[in-house]
Scaffold this motif. Structure first.
Motif, PDB file in Angstrom:
ATOM      1  N   LYS A  29       0.859  -1.176   0.000  1.00 13.08           N
ATOM      2  CA  LYS A  29       0.000   0.000   0.000  1.00 13.08           C
ATOM      3  C   LYS A  29       0.900   1.231   0.000  1.00 13.08           C
ATOM      4  N   GLY A  85      -8.093   4.006 -10.097  1.00 11.82           N
ATOM      5  CA  GLY A  85      -8.223   3.221  -8.881  1.00 11.82           C
ATOM      6  C   GLY A  85      -7.358   3.681  -7.728  1.00 11.82           C
ATOM      7  N   VAL A  86      -6.835   4.906  -7.825  1.00 15.01           N
ATOM      8  CA  VAL A  86      -6.019   5.478  -6.761  1.00 15.01           C
ATOM      9  C   VAL A  86      -6.919   6.204  -5.767  1.00 15.01           C
ATOM     10  N   VAL A 131      -1.038   0.530  -8.730  1.00 18.04           N
ATOM     11  CA  VAL A 131      -2.332  -0.126  -8.958  1.00 18.04           C
ATOM     12  C   VAL A 131      -2.242  -1.033 -10.177  1.00 18.04           C
ATOM     13  N   GLN A 147      -2.003  -1.391  -3.913  1.00 14.97           N
ATOM     14  CA  GLN A 147      -2.926  -0.323  -3.554  1.00 14.97           C
ATOM     15  C   GLN A 147      -2.138   0.972  -3.393  1.00 14.97           C
ATOM     16  N   SER A 148      -2.791   2.090  -3.662  1.00 15.85           N
ATOM     17  CA  SER A 148      -2.087   3.357  -3.527  1.00 15.85           C
ATOM     18  C   SER A 148      -3.060   4.499  -3.297  1.00 15.85           C
TER      19      SER A 148
END
Length: 264
Positions: free
Chosen positions: A2, A65-66, A36, A41-42
């Motif tokens: 992450k 998706g950030v 991503v 995840q970020s």
């Protein structure tokens, strides 16, 4: 992994493509998007202006998706870099940092960042002075010096960066290795030099690790290649890969980015 990407963002405005083409980018933003893309995840923490480019940036980052819960909209202009594409190589012109000029992480931003595995910033991110606090709070820190590791911001961040990245076109030389040893002595656990077509070199305090490139059939645009490498390397090293495996992951991710216009 992450990843918390903080600091600089900008619109890369290509003046010689289709009468001007705007691409969202900026080192930390790019790294968040590439993380991503690799299955991690970020989030991105930083400011955009309340102008058209700010809206473009916000929508584009979210669409990838950030997490943009700490992307702040400020009164003023979003940062813009003027770029020309010449024979597949990007040539930078003027840079207007806009609302980034006075940027600083808030206490809430710091709390949010510390819920991640690693935080990354770059030379233009304005938060190098807050790296000591982030590191004190236990989060792994990464800093991208670009090709200016001697700049003040890089020097401020260096002692408080677990992973220090910089770019060089010199290739693997004795002078470069001495330079990397000097940087490592100031605090980073790993010092990574990104050498373009010469691959990359990493110093861990005891030995040097070297990796070449993953070949690309056709280079369309080099924008974001270094950021891709950093994202791949950080994801690999955070997920338990060896240094050499993380270097390979970074190189492979960079090759993907060479295949299209713009950072992403």
């Amino acid at each position: 992994m992450k990843l918390a990407a903080v600091g600089s963002n900008c619109i890369d405005f290509y003046s010689n493509i289709e009468d001007g083409k705007a691409y969202p980018g900026g080192g930390p933003v790019n790294m968040a998007v590439y993380t991503v893309r690799l299955g991690g995840q970020s989030s991105y923490t930083g400011p955009v202006g309340d102008d058209e480019f700010g809206t473009i940036m916000r929508k584009a980052i979210a669409a990838k998706g950030v997490d943009i819960s700490h992307l702040h909209t400020e009164s003023g202009k979003t940062a813009v870099s003027q770029v020309e594409l010449l024979d597949g190589e990007r040539v930078f012109g003027d840079y207007d940092e806009g609302v980034l000029a006075d940027y600083r992480l808030t206490g809430a931003d710091m709390d949010f960042i510390c819920t991640h595995d690693v935080v990354v910033c770059d030379l233009w991110g304005k938060v190098e002075g807050q790296f000591p606090e982030l590191q004190r709070r236990g989060i792994k820190t990464a800093f991208d010096c670009a090709d200016r590791p001697e700049d003040e911001a890089s020097q401020v961040a260096m002692p408080h960066s677990d992973y220090l990245f910089f770019s060089s076109e010199a290739g693997d030389t004795v002078a470069l290795r001495d330079q990397m040893k000097g940087y490592h002595s100031r605090g980073p656990k790993l010092v990574i030099a990104m050498l373009g077509e010469h691959g990359s070199l990493c110093y861990d305090g005891k030995e040097f690790h070297k990796f070449g490139i993953v070949p690309c059939d056709k280079v369309v645009d080099t924008m974001g290649a270094g950021d891709s490498y950093i994202a791949g390397f950080l994801l690999g090293i955070t997920d338990g890969l060896t240094i050499d495996q993380a270097m390979e992951k970074g190189a492979a991710n960079a090759t993907e980015t060479l295949k299209y216009f713009g950072a992403w």
